[in-house]
Design a protein around this motif. Sequence first.
Motif, PDB file in Angstrom:
ATOM      1  N   UNK A 295     -44.911  11.929  17.594  1.00 50.38           N
ATOM      2  CA  UNK A 295     -44.167  10.665  17.731  1.00 50.38           C
ATOM      3  C   UNK A 295     -44.803   9.556  16.906  1.00 50.38           C
ATOM      4  N   UNK A 296     -46.117   9.482  16.907  1.00 53.32           N
ATOM      5  CA  UNK A 296     -46.768   8.421  16.139  1.00 53.32           C
ATOM      6  C   UNK A 296     -46.655   8.674  14.631  1.00 53.32           C
ATOM      7  N   UNK A 297     -46.612   9.938  14.228  1.00 53.82           N
ATOM      8  CA  UNK A 297     -46.490  10.258  12.803  1.00 53.82           C
ATOM      9  C   UNK A 297     -45.065  10.094  12.294  1.00 53.82           C
ATOM     10  N   UNK A 298     -44.096  10.305  13.139  1.00 53.56           N
ATOM     11  CA  UNK A 298     -42.686  10.275  12.733  1.00 53.56           C
ATOM     12  C   UNK A 298     -41.932   9.297  13.622  1.00 53.56           C
ATOM     13  N   UNK A 299     -42.240   8.015  13.480  1.00 57.67           N
ATOM     14  CA  UNK A 299     -41.672   6.995  14.350  1.00 57.67           C
ATOM     15  C   UNK A 299     -40.181   6.787  14.155  1.00 57.67           C
ATOM     16  N   UNK A 300     -39.628   7.173  13.022  1.00 60.82           N
ATOM     17  CA  UNK A 300     -38.191   7.008  12.799  1.00 60.82           C
ATOM     18  C   UNK A 300     -37.388   8.112  13.457  1.00 60.82           C
TER      19      UNK A 300
ATOM     20  N   UNK B 152     -51.012  23.311  27.611  1.00 59.27           N
ATOM     21  CA  UNK B 152     -52.162  22.413  27.475  1.00 59.27           C
ATOM     22  C   UNK B 152     -52.000  21.445  26.305  1.00 59.27           C
ATOM     23  N   UNK B 153     -51.364  21.900  25.233  1.00 56.35           N
ATOM     24  CA  UNK B 153     -51.304  21.103  24.008  1.00 56.35           C
ATOM     25  C   UNK B 153     -49.974  20.414  23.745  1.00 56.35           C
ATOM     26  N   UNK B 154     -48.927  20.715  24.515  1.00 51.56           N
ATOM     27  CA  UNK B 154     -47.610  20.161  24.201  1.00 51.56           C
ATOM     28  C   UNK B 154     -47.570  18.634  24.339  1.00 51.56           C
ATOM     29  N   UNK B 155     -48.200  18.076  25.344  1.00 48.58           N
ATOM     30  CA  UNK B 155     -48.165  16.616  25.538  1.00 48.58           C
ATOM     31  C   UNK B 155     -48.954  15.892  24.451  1.00 48.58           C
ATOM     32  N   UNK B 156     -50.223  16.265  24.184  1.00 48.27           N
ATOM     33  CA  UNK B 156     -50.931  15.569  23.103  1.00 48.27           C
ATOM     34  C   UNK B 156     -50.275  15.771  21.736  1.00 48.27           C
ATOM     35  N   UNK B 157     -49.749  16.970  21.491  1.00 47.71           N
ATOM     36  CA  UNK B 157     -49.087  17.216  20.206  1.00 47.71           C
ATOM     37  C   UNK B 157     -47.819  16.382  20.075  1.00 47.71           C
ATOM     38  N   UNK B 158     -47.096  16.210  21.167  1.00 46.87           N
ATOM     39  CA  UNK B 158     -45.892  15.378  21.142  1.00 46.87           C
ATOM     40  C   UNK B 158     -46.255  13.920  20.828  1.00 46.87           C
ATOM     41  N   UNK B 159     -47.329  13.431  21.401  1.00 47.01           N
ATOM     42  CA  UNK B 159     -47.775  12.054  21.120  1.00 47.01           C
ATOM     43  C   UNK B 159     -48.151  11.891  19.648  1.00 47.01           C
ATOM     44  N   UNK B 160     -48.848  12.852  19.101  1.00 52.23           N
ATOM     45  CA  UNK B 160     -49.228  12.797  17.687  1.00 52.23           C
ATOM     46  C   UNK B 160     -47.988  12.827  16.810  1.00 52.23           C
TER      47      UNK B 160
ATOM     48  N   UNK C  47     -45.363  26.278  20.584  1.00 49.40           N
ATOM     49  CA  UNK C  47     -45.593  24.837  20.498  1.00 49.40           C
ATOM     50  C   UNK C  47     -44.697  24.213  19.436  1.00 49.40           C
ATOM     51  N   UNK C  48     -44.626  24.835  18.272  1.00 46.32           N
ATOM     52  CA  UNK C  48     -43.760  24.343  17.194  1.00 46.32           C
ATOM     53  C   UNK C  48     -42.300  24.412  17.635  1.00 46.32           C
ATOM     54  N   UNK C  49     -41.924  25.482  18.324  1.00 45.63           N
ATOM     55  CA  UNK C  49     -40.558  25.610  18.814  1.00 45.63           C
ATOM     56  C   UNK C  49     -40.174  24.490  19.766  1.00 45.63           C
ATOM     57  N   UNK C  50     -41.057  24.168  20.682  1.00 42.86           N
ATOM     58  CA  UNK C  50     -40.770  23.100  21.645  1.00 42.86           C
ATOM     59  C   UNK C  50     -40.691  21.755  20.942  1.00 42.86           C
ATOM     60  N   UNK C  51     -41.637  21.474  20.086  1.00 46.00           N
ATOM     61  CA  UNK C  51     -41.700  20.149  19.463  1.00 46.00           C
ATOM     62  C   UNK C  51     -40.671  19.947  18.359  1.00 46.00           C
TER      63      UNK C  51
END
Length: 188
Positions: free
Chosen positions: A178-183, A168-176, A53-57
């Motif tokens: 993106x919202x945490x690191x908007x730049x 299962x977690x890649x999409x929700x984790x990506x959304x989180x 998950x960390x690798x993908x994100x």
Amino acid sequence: MQTTAEAPGNTLFPIVLSLVAAAATGVLWAYANPIQLVPGVIQWRIFAFLPPLIGILLGPKSGFICGYLGTIVWSLLAGTFIPAHSLIIDGIMVGLTGFVPGLLFDPAKTVFNRATLLKIAVVCLLVGLVMVAAVSASLAYLGIFPFAWALLYLGLSDIVPMIIGTPLLVVPAQKILKSAMQTGFTRF
């Protein structure tokens, strides 16, 4: 808003986050695995999805850092640290479970639809099989655990959570993320 691919060279964020994830991975593997497959030796690593998950994100190197250092932290906390095994075979192979998916799936270039999530599960299965075979061979060579039994129990321990948890977690984790690191940031 910048995407991860457009951000100018900010790799500090994924490096720091991968180090934090590595520490969390090691601690979770040591203390949050309630199901003992082989008591005192192999437990069901319900958080085995963290390196891929960390690798993908965050990028393939971040995934490797998470898996490799997570393994070292876990083995030290669990009292199972064996220098030749933990630092070379186990650490590198678990690191590759984060590196390979991160290399193949870049969120800036990938749409995470059902087909892609299935591909992520297949990649986790394949890299997990290679990791389990190498780690099992190392454990057998060192006389710690028979090869066939290690294949079975490590496969259950690591591969099952990776093929279920990562897609299962890649999409929700990506959304989180993106919202945490908007730049935005550059994957590492």
